[in-house]
Design an enzyme around this catalytic site. Structure first.
Site, PDB file in Angstrom:
ATOM      1  N   GLY A   1     -51.470  22.485  62.223  1.00 56.88           N
ATOM      2  CA  GLY A   1     -50.833  22.023  60.993  1.00 56.88           C
ATOM      3  C   GLY A   1     -50.938  20.515  60.889  1.00 56.88           C
ATOM      4  O   GLY A   1     -51.830  19.901  61.480  1.00 56.88           O
TER       5      GLY A   1
ATOM      6  N   ALA B   1     -49.116  18.170  62.156  1.00 49.16           N
ATOM      7  CA  ALA B   1     -48.976  17.486  63.444  1.00 49.16           C
ATOM      8  C   ALA B   1     -50.165  17.797  64.352  1.00 49.16           C
ATOM      9  O   ALA B   1     -50.810  16.888  64.883  1.00 49.16           O
ATOM     10  CB  ALA B   1     -47.666  17.892  64.106  1.00 49.16           C
ATOM     11  N   GLY B   2     -50.465  19.071  64.513  1.00 51.85           N
ATOM     12  CA  GLY B   2     -51.526  19.473  65.429  1.00 51.85           C
ATOM     13  C   GLY B   2     -52.897  19.036  64.963  1.00 51.85           C
ATOM     14  O   GLY B   2     -53.702  18.535  65.758  1.00 51.85           O
TER      15      GLY B   2
ATOM     16  N   HIS C   1     -32.811  25.559  51.935  1.00 52.15           N
ATOM     17  CA  HIS C   1     -33.376  24.906  50.761  1.00 52.15           C
ATOM     18  C   HIS C   1     -32.723  25.474  49.512  1.00 52.15           C
ATOM     19  O   HIS C   1     -32.668  26.673  49.341  1.00 52.15           O
ATOM     20  CB  HIS C   1     -34.883  25.155  50.742  1.00 52.15           C
TER      21      HIS C   1
ATOM     22  N   SER D   1     -40.454  23.735  44.564  1.00 47.58           N
ATOM     23  CA  SER D   1     -40.264  22.358  45.022  1.00 47.58           C
ATOM     24  C   SER D   1     -38.924  21.812  44.561  1.00 47.58           C
ATOM     25  O   SER D   1     -38.471  22.029  43.455  1.00 47.58           O
ATOM     26  CB  SER D   1     -41.361  21.459  44.475  1.00 47.58           C
TER      27      SER D   1
ATOM     28  N   ARG E   1     -29.722  18.496  50.014  1.00 51.19           N
ATOM     29  CA  ARG E   1     -30.014  19.921  50.015  1.00 51.19           C
ATOM     30  C   ARG E   1     -28.858  20.792  50.456  1.00 51.19           C
ATOM     31  O   ARG E   1     -28.573  21.825  49.832  1.00 51.19           O
ATOM     32  CB  ARG E   1     -31.156  20.174  50.986  1.00 51.19           C
TER      33      ARG E   1
ATOM     34  N   HIS F   1     -35.459  27.142  55.310  1.00 56.12           N
ATOM     35  CA  HIS F   1     -36.686  26.474  54.929  1.00 56.12           C
ATOM     36  C   HIS F   1     -37.268  25.654  56.073  1.00 56.12           C
ATOM     37  O   HIS F   1     -38.481  25.561  56.245  1.00 56.12           O
ATOM     38  CB  HIS F   1     -36.337  25.574  53.752  1.00 56.12           C
TER      39      HIS F   1
ATOM     40  N   ARG G   1     -32.684  17.266  57.184  1.00 56.02           N
ATOM     41  CA  ARG G   1     -33.893  16.516  56.869  1.00 56.02           C
ATOM     42  C   ARG G   1     -33.923  16.146  55.389  1.00 56.02           C
ATOM     43  O   ARG G   1     -33.604  16.961  54.533  1.00 56.02           O
ATOM     44  CB  ARG G   1     -35.122  17.345  57.208  1.00 56.02           C
TER      45      ARG G   1
END
Lengths: 637, 259, 260
Positions: free
Chosen positions: A42, A44-45, A266, A284, A330, A401, A435
């Protein structure tokens, strides 16, 4: 387990620079002597594998999907934050840092967050250079929007497909390195265990999902970039394949698991349509920029939404939180929706939904402008529900989420197992208890592009010319372990499908460890999960064999890990006798139903050490200190 | 709703495979097509058989992993991906034929699952901009007109599902390849490598065994995200340009554009 | 690095370029043939001047290369595409309208190819090709200036007054029309036109060209088939027959002619 966060000395704005300078470097010609395994492709990876390969390391990249481009980062819609201050609206690295710590309800490490804010601007530059088509103004300059909870416009976006575009950018960079022969790619390979030698991570055991072949891979370091664990709730916005297995099995090999109960709900997801539901779809959060959330004032409202007059609508977010209105964080938005539905104001056949209305936005901005901004989201909504949001309000309901918790890491992103690193959503580090919108993409890419390439050398430098090879007996043992586990799954031969247990687990988790949690509920959940685990190992039935493509087998293994994780999440939630961010204990709330933190007793990261399957986890506490951000009770009124 | 499903079953890549019929009762019209298959699989597993292998992940139309040919159309009668298809697009009592993508470059692995790694190799051959992490300049340094971003997006939005290949009478991956060539070449930062990119990608496309383009535009008609065939024209133009340019470069003694 | 067409796209570009050049040829051929409607004399003189020019060999060589590359690349690309899906679908539903036109390209192409071979044999290499045998074949035409040239007009009339022959021609021309209907816009696309306006224009032009060339070329056989003109010219030719024989002491072997 010793938790040394290795936070560098010095003032916060100098820490990262100083750390990079102080860190050990690996000579360019020596880099190719190091093998690095990156699990997951993804944001990061993918970014980590590409960047490490560019630096000269020998990288092996693994993913369970058929292509690195399918990682679930692709589904992120809204955007990515960066402290560019292109809009001249008062943004800065410091403000992004401050907002992130505050948004995370003061449960994140200051130093990590500051670094995240610091490198955020470089991410935008990097991605633009790769060809990511960020939205632009007519003048050709980059466009920004303000995003859930932020009072500055610092979010960069690419239509409603920012995650996709960023991932494709990382995928292209990774593909380039694969093409150049610097990265060896293993698609459709699932990491099933970590091999440790003398306490150091030295490799992994994988199963080839096409033919069931188990194999070992040796390396000097292993990077876990395997995402979050929202699927513990069965229904979440995560992809069907998203799972905790790699992280969990590392946890069982000694990696501490931090703050597992911090899960983000979310607020703007599509409501469930029935028992067949396999996953939930997120809309979104940017929709809240122009959409207004309401429920009917009358509990027995029967009229279609677009025929309910203004005076019979309760725009409850605007009413309760006049300063932030529909843009409250959120968790506040989610709980408010749940409260409205619990109080009987919910809409939809299930009574589990609220309206998100664009009527006034269309009146204000015009149909064309709304279409330009949200066109593809509206299309998506219509495709799924069959309703046209230009004419009738959308219906939304919260869904799980993102998981802020994850594998514990120090400042170098190294877990409590030396040589094992965790990046992106898989780690716990930057978001605290909650987050901010558009920060997940930022963190994944920051970790992969800019942090790990600068910190991994610190660890590797000590192992120059140390051979790692898969012939060590530890590899054989671990492989045998996995083999036994797989056979055990296949040999239960019960009468229930793996999916059955996933659903049951999901119900327990959503009910007792979801948006709001109680002492009794959590205790009950722990008993139920323990029971479920027992049932699983007596009643599950996995058809087929292990020498073939066997999706039921893959699923069963992942569900067994989710069951164990679920129990730990409840224990963590039980331990944390306060409410903060994504963790809401009903016993600890203000008069306005706001989360009531207890900084005195819980200003720490809860790190759980695995002690054995039927033994209690051991809790370790990494204290959190706040030298820069002033602790304050959140108040969005 | 009641349904009769005619589904392709194939044990492994070497097996000849064949259709098998299944009957399903009581499917909600609100359920998605894949949820309908989930239900079928639960039933198959409850009866002790091996479930039908099909792929899906995000189930919101963006990851591109799902893909079934439903009644002869890749992704079926809807406008998006297979996972975005809902049962309300069908009628009670319908017979539905479900097949995997068929193309020699996409070998069938099992049942409805195919191997699309050929797409990855096409990207690996040149579908990128060679910029190492850290070397980028400020993102606002080069201004890019909105219309160029829109043009780039037409290609960039490709999800790599392979419906274009599945639909093409020639099993050509021209739309996929062109989407990436276009995405990168309309942006200023992608122009430097334009020649080697298009040549390498087009050659890899052929090496993978995809067919040629007949400009029938069936690919565009089934593309779930709306990638347009104008990208193919742009790729052709780019290719011709690169070939001619390289030819003149070579006659001048330099052969710099080929790795 | 050379210009070798080593990929399908390169081949397709060649197919497109040669295809467009063929349009040039067709246009010339068609305009020239319009002289058939003017009369025997202008047509025969035009045909004579065309074939007696030494540059004709170069022109023919170029035409062979153009047609040859069109055919060869077309076949190569078709075969490559056929090989890309060896096992087909059980059920197939296409969304593009009139997709049969695209799919028929190799077939219409083959018909056109066979037609061209036949056309060349029956006209260019038909009766009167051999100068010395023209009298015996009844294919000599004396111009007003008295120059003896090939009576190609007569050949056209003889052929096209035969309904079977004309109908075959019309069928071939319809195949060509179908081919063109896809070919022109496809070539434009292959050659890289991305602008929607231009492309849509090319689509319309494609249909227009298909109609113009089909109707235009079909008009010749249809005209002669329907009007069945008297071959007044034949007598004129016969009157000079003896003189020419005198010039050629040894007549060429006489072939059986379907003209007679």
């Amino acid at each position: 387990m010793i938790l040394d966060s290795k936070i560098p000395e010095g003032p916060i704005e100098k820490k990262w620079t100083k750390h990079k300078f102080d860190g050990s470097l690996v000579n360019p010609s020596n880099k190719r002597k190091f093998d690095i395994i990156v699990v997951g492709t993804g944001l990061a990876g993918g970014s980590a594998a590409a960047t490490l390969a560019e630096l000269g390391y020998k990288v092996k990249s693994f993913c369970i999907q058929d292509s690195p481009r399918r990682a679930h980062s692709i589904a992120a819609q809204g955007g990515i934050n960066a402290a560019k201050n292109y809009q001249n609206d008062g943004d800065s690295v410091y403000r992004l840092f401050y907002d992130t710590v505050k948004g995370g309800d003061y449960r994140a490490r200051e130093a990590n967050v500051y670094r995240l804010a610091e490198v955020s601007a470089n991410i935008i530059d990097q991605c633009t250079a790769q060809g990511v088509p960020f939205a632009r103004e007519y003048s050709g300059y980059l466009a920004n929007r303000s995003f859930g909870g932020a009072q500055v416009s610092r979010t960069f976006y690419a239509r409603g497909q920012t995650g996709q575009q960023l991932l494709i950018g990382a995928y292209q960079a990774l593909s380039r390195q694969i093409g150049l022969g610097n990265v060896e790619l293993f698609c459709r390979h699932e990491m099933l265990d970590l091999v440790t030698i003398d306490g150091h991570a030295r490799g992994i055991v994988t199963r080839n999902l096409l033919n069931g072949e188990l194999a070992t891979h040796a390396a000097h370091a292993v990077l876990l970039c395997t995402g979050g664990y929202s699927n513990v709730f069965n229904l979440s916005t995560n992809g069907m394949g998203s799972n905790v297995t790699a992280s969990w099995r590392c946890h069982k090999r000694g990696a501490g698991f931090a703050n597992p109960c911090f899960t983000q709900i979310h607020p703007t997801c599509l409501p469930q349509s029935g028992p067949h539901q396999s996953k939930l779809t997120l809309m979104s959060e940017s929709l809240r920029n122009d959409g207004r959330i309401w429920v009917p004032k009358n509990k027995d409202e029967k009229r279609p939404a677009n025929q309910i007059p203004e005076e019979d609508r309760d725009y409850y977010l605007e009413r309760i939180y006049p300063a932030f209105g529909n843009l409250v964080p959120r968790d506040v938005a989610s709980r408010a929706a749940k409260r409205m539905c619990d109080d009987g104001y919910g809409v939809n056949e299930t009574g589990l939904a609220v309206y998100l209305d664009f009527k006034s936005a269309i009146e204000r901005m015009g149909h064309a402008a709304v279409e330009k901004k949200y066109g593809n989201l509206f299309e998506m909504y219509e495709q799924i529900t069959g309703d046209n949001p230009y004419e009738t309000p959308m219906m939304i309901y919260p869904a799980v989420h993102y998981t802020m918790g994850g594998v514990w890491v120090d400042y170098n992103l190294m877990t409590s197992v030396p040589g094992l690193f965790a990046l992106g959503e898989a780690n716990f580090s930057d978001h605290g208890a909650n987050r901010l919108g558009a920060s997940a993409l930022m963190q994944g890419l920051a970790d992969g592009y800019f942090v790990i390439p600068n910190t991994i050398g610190n660890y590797l430098a000590d192992f120059l010319n140390v051979e790692v090879d898969a012939s060590a007996p530890e590899f054989e043992e671990t492989l045998k372990n996995v083999q036994d586990f797989t056979e055990r799954l296949l040999n239960v031969n019960g009468d229930k499908t793996p999916q059955f247990f996933h659903r049951e687990l999901g119900k327990i988790m959503w009910e007792y460890c979801g948006m709001s949690r109680t002492l009794e509920g959590l205790n009950k959940a722990i008993d139920m999960i323990q029971e479920l685990r027992k049932d699983f190992w007596e009643q599950v039935r996995v058809p087929g064999d292990c020498k073939d493509i066997n999706q039921a087998l893959e699923q069963a293994g992942r569900i067994s890990d989710f069951i164990e994780l679920g129990e730990l999440m409840c224990k963590d939630a039980l331990n944390r006798e306060e409410s903060c961010g994504g963790h809401f204990r009903e016993e600890y709330q203000t008069e306005n139903n706001e989360a009531l933190r207890n900084d005195e007793d819980y200003s720490y990261t809860a790190v759980w050490e695995f002690k054995g399957l039927d033994k209690e986890h051991e809790l370790h506490k990494e204290p959190l200190t706040f030298d820069y951000v002033k602790l304050a009770q959140r108040n969005y009124k | 709703m009641k349904l009769t499903l005619k589904i392709w079953r194939q044990k492994n890549a070497k097996d000849a495979g064949g259709f098998k019929s299944y009957k399903l009762d009581d499917i909600s019209e609100h359920s998605s097509f894949l949820e309908m298959l989930d239900t079928l699989n639960q039933q198959i597993m409850n009866s002790g058989d091996e479930p039908i292998v099909f792929e899906s992940d995000c189930r919101e139309g963006i990851c591109g992993v799902c893909g079934l040919v439903i009644n002869g159309v890749p992704h079926g009668p809807g406008r998006g991906t297979t996972c975005q298809l809902h049962m309300r697009s069908f009628k009670d009592g319908d017979e539905i034929t479900i097949e995997p993508w068929r193309a020699d470059a996409f070998p069938i692995m099992k049942d409805l699952m195919v191997d699309r790694s050929a797409f990855d190799r096409i990207i690996q051959s040149g579908g990128y901009i060679s910029v190492n992490t850290g070397s980028a300049r400020d993102a606002n340094e080069k201004l890019i007109p909105q219309k160029d971003i829109e043009k780039a997006f037409d290609g960039a939005q490709c999800i790599g599902c392979g419906a274009c290949v599945a639909a093409c009478k020639n099993a050509s991956a021209n739309l996929f390849t062109a989407a990436k060539v276009s995405h990168l070449v309309v942006l200023p930062q992608g122009k430097v490598e334009r020649s080697e990119r298009v040549i390498n990608m087009v050659e890899q496309h052929d090496k993978e065994g995809f067919g040629s383009c007949s400009n029938q535009t069936e690919c565009e008609a089934v593309c779930p995200v709306g990638v347009t065939v104008s990208n193919i024209s742009r790729m052709n133009r780019e290719y011709a340009r690169a070939k001619v340019k390289n030819f003149f470069n070579a006659t001048r003694g330099g052969d710099k554009c080929k790795k | 690095m050379s210009l070798t067409p080593n990929t399908n796209i390169a081949k397709k570009i060649l197919t497109a370029v040669s295809g467009l050049l063929i349009f040039g040829f067709l246009t010339g051929h068609f305009l020239g043939n319009l002289l058939l409607f003017v009369g025997a004399e202008p047509f025969n003189i035009y045909a004579h001047q065309l074939t007696s020019n030494p540059l004709i060999y170069l022109a023919e060589l170029i035409l062979v290369i153009i047609f040859g590359s069109h055919i060869v690349t077309g076949i190569q690309v078709t075969l490559a595409s056929r090989g890309a899906r060896k096992k087909g679908y059980e059920v197939r539903n296409e969304r593009t309208p009139k997709s049969w036109i695209v799919k028929s390209m190799p077939y219409t192409g083959t018909i056109i190819f066979l037609f061209i071979i036949f056309h060349i044999i029956s006209f260019k290499f038909g009766p009167g090709f051999d100068e010395s045998a023209r009298i015996n074949e009844g294919m000599l035409y004396l111009t007003m200036e008295g120059e003896p040239i090939r009576d190609l007009y007569k050949l056209v009339v003889v052929r096209f007054t035969n309904p079977a022959y004309s109908i075959f021609y019309v069928i071939a021309m319809i195949s060509m029309g179908i081919h063109i209907a896809h070919a022109f816009q496809s070539a434009i696309r292959t050659l890289g036109v991305t602008n929607k306006t231009y492309y849509q224009l090319a689509q319309k032009a494609s249909i227009a060209l298909a109609v113009v060339f089909t109707v235009g070329f079909s008009s010749f056989p249809l005209y002669f088939m329907v009007s069945q003109p008297e071959l007044a010219v034949i007598e004129e030719v016969e009157t000079v027959e003896s003189e020419v024989i005198e010039m050629n002491e040894v007549p060429a072997s006489i072939e059986e002619l379907d003209v007679k």
